[in-house]
Design an enzyme around this catalytic site. Sequence first.
Site, short mmCIF file in Angstrom:
data_model
loop_
_atom_site.label_atom_id
_atom_site.label_comp_id
_atom_site.label_asym_id
_atom_site.label_seq_id
_atom_site.Cartn_x
_atom_site.Cartn_y
_atom_site.Cartn_z
N SER A 133 -10.20 -1.06 7.16
CA SER A 133 -9.81 -1.00 5.74
C SER A 133 -9.05 -2.09 5.01
O SER A 133 -8.74 -1.89 3.64
CB SER A 133 -8.65 0.09 5.66
OG SER A 133 -9.27 1.63 5.58
N LYS A 149 0.85 -1.19 -0.07
CA LYS A 149 -0.03 0.02 -0.06
C LYS A 149 1.15 1.27 -0.06
O LYS A 149 2.08 1.26 0.59
CB LYS A 149 -0.92 0.06 1.37
CG LYS A 149 -1.82 1.07 1.37
CD LYS A 149 -3.01 0.75 2.35
CE LYS A 149 -3.92 1.80 2.64
NZ LYS A 149 -5.10 1.49 3.87
N SER A 162 -9.80 1.84 2.69
CA SER A 162 -9.12 2.55 2.03
C SER A 162 -8.09 1.49 1.22
O SER A 162 -7.47 2.12 0.28
CB SER A 162 -8.43 3.34 3.03
OG SER A 162 -7.52 2.75 4.02
N1 GLN Z 1 -13.76 3.46 6.19
C1 GLN Z 1 -13.01 3.89 7.56
C2 GLN Z 1 -12.96 5.18 7.50
O1 GLN Z 1 -13.42 6.12 6.52
C3 GLN Z 1 -11.69 3.13 7.75
C4 GLN Z 1 -10.43 3.50 7.00
C5 GLN Z 1 -9.39 2.74 7.60
O2 GLN Z 1 -9.44 1.58 8.08
N2 GLN Z 1 -8.15 3.09 7.28
O3 GLN Z 1 -11.91 5.97 8.23
#
Ligand code: GLN
Length: 488
Positions: free
Chosen positions: A167, A68, A143
Amino acid sequence: MDYKHSTIEQLNEAICTGKVKSEELFNEAMHLIEQYQEDYNAFVTIISKYKKYGQKDTLISGIPYALKDNISTSGILTTASSNILKDYIPVYDATIYKKLKQAGAVLVGKTTLDELAMGGTGTTAHTGIVRNPYDKQRLIGGSSAGSAAAVSLGIVPFAIGSDTGDSIRKPASFGGIVGFKPTYGRISRYGLFAFASSLDHIGCFTRNVRDAAIVTDILKGNDPNDMTTLPDEEVCYLDHLNDDIKGRKLFYIKEICEEKIYQDSDENVKKTIETFHQTVEKLKEAGFEVDEVSINKELLNAIYPTYMIISCAEATSNNANLTGIQFGPRQDGQDINEIMFRARTIGFSELIKRRFVLGSYILQKENQEKLFKNACRVRRMIVDKMNDLFKEYDGLILPASGTIAPEFTHTSKSEKLDPKATVLENHMAIANFGGFPSITLPMYYYKGLPVGINLTGRPREDKDVLNMAQKIEDVLQIKNKVAGDYDV
Ligand code: GLN
């Protein structure tokens, strides 16, 4: 060989017996990237030249993988998919990147994320949206969108992601693959761009549970550069995958899985809940004990706002160095405030700005007690409740999402905080609150599109979570799938 469907052990065996060379696997991955990049946009940076790394005697030696793009790689562009870091080339390696190099794995690219790892749609990267390999009209989720897409497309057998709220585990559900986030501190975060430090985890995407154990065995371990890492444990997760699970006790939350709540919902949610209950029956037949447990609805409804308050506050503080002075392109201005104002105005998308405004508000002195500290107290109540249940139960199982991946909508980019956000869609943040190990694996296909099941276990019991997940995979019999195996 069938590169796309091969497990890590199959690839390793092919390399060790000389059937295939690591460079050929790399070329295969490059070929797939060329084929898919334009449509799916999984990568920010592609490492197009083959390079040999480290040891020869690990299971991942010579095997392609992706990282990532919020993980620091010395000399390789690392953007966190943000405009403000679009030209940033780090001068040091993240611990996990070092470990993967030492283990001989071959990096093929840095993957697209929701900007700075905030968001869950894979639509906010400075280089554009990431599409779902099962259906281009749908998102893959975020993400860690690019890492999930790369594994789901068959480009790499494993990819690294980060998980602050879900994420890794949500996009794994939408991509029909495995996503594992071990216990907080099990994997070093040195070199991960911090989003919300008390919730951030590193983990992996694979196409089966066994591969997740293999990769986690390599990534885990104490790191003097990350004081939140746990002490080393003398245990190999892979060796315990097939331990007997007889007598293992699981629970699911009644208020999230009650069929009658979803009577008026769309067909997809109903089917997910129904399939989940059928899965529970199959797990009982396989030797698990599974109970339904009731949890106060108010506490469950508090998961999402608690997550937003804590994560926005921590994110605002962690990203305060993205000013165009320490990091990011310098802008002109009369004074330091104007320089920072301009750099941040140009540098961030709407979603990030909204979250930083929220975070700044939450952290204002007069709001801290009411908002931030209260959210921390609610987090503690949720974690206490879970720890209480973990005295009796080895794990919590729930659907990883209510539905298949949603279609792109014009609102998904801006992410207005959704007052209707359901517990079913947001419960996975529980595992971040408590640092619990948590894994998603494919449960079923709805109209040819995957939906996952999630298992969360006791802190530090990563070995047991993987062991139970292996059994669930054996029961469900969905593994090593790549998009395209099913016709949509
Ligand atoms: N969807 C969650 C957010 O909007 C999780 C993001 C994550 O785990 N990095 O922050």
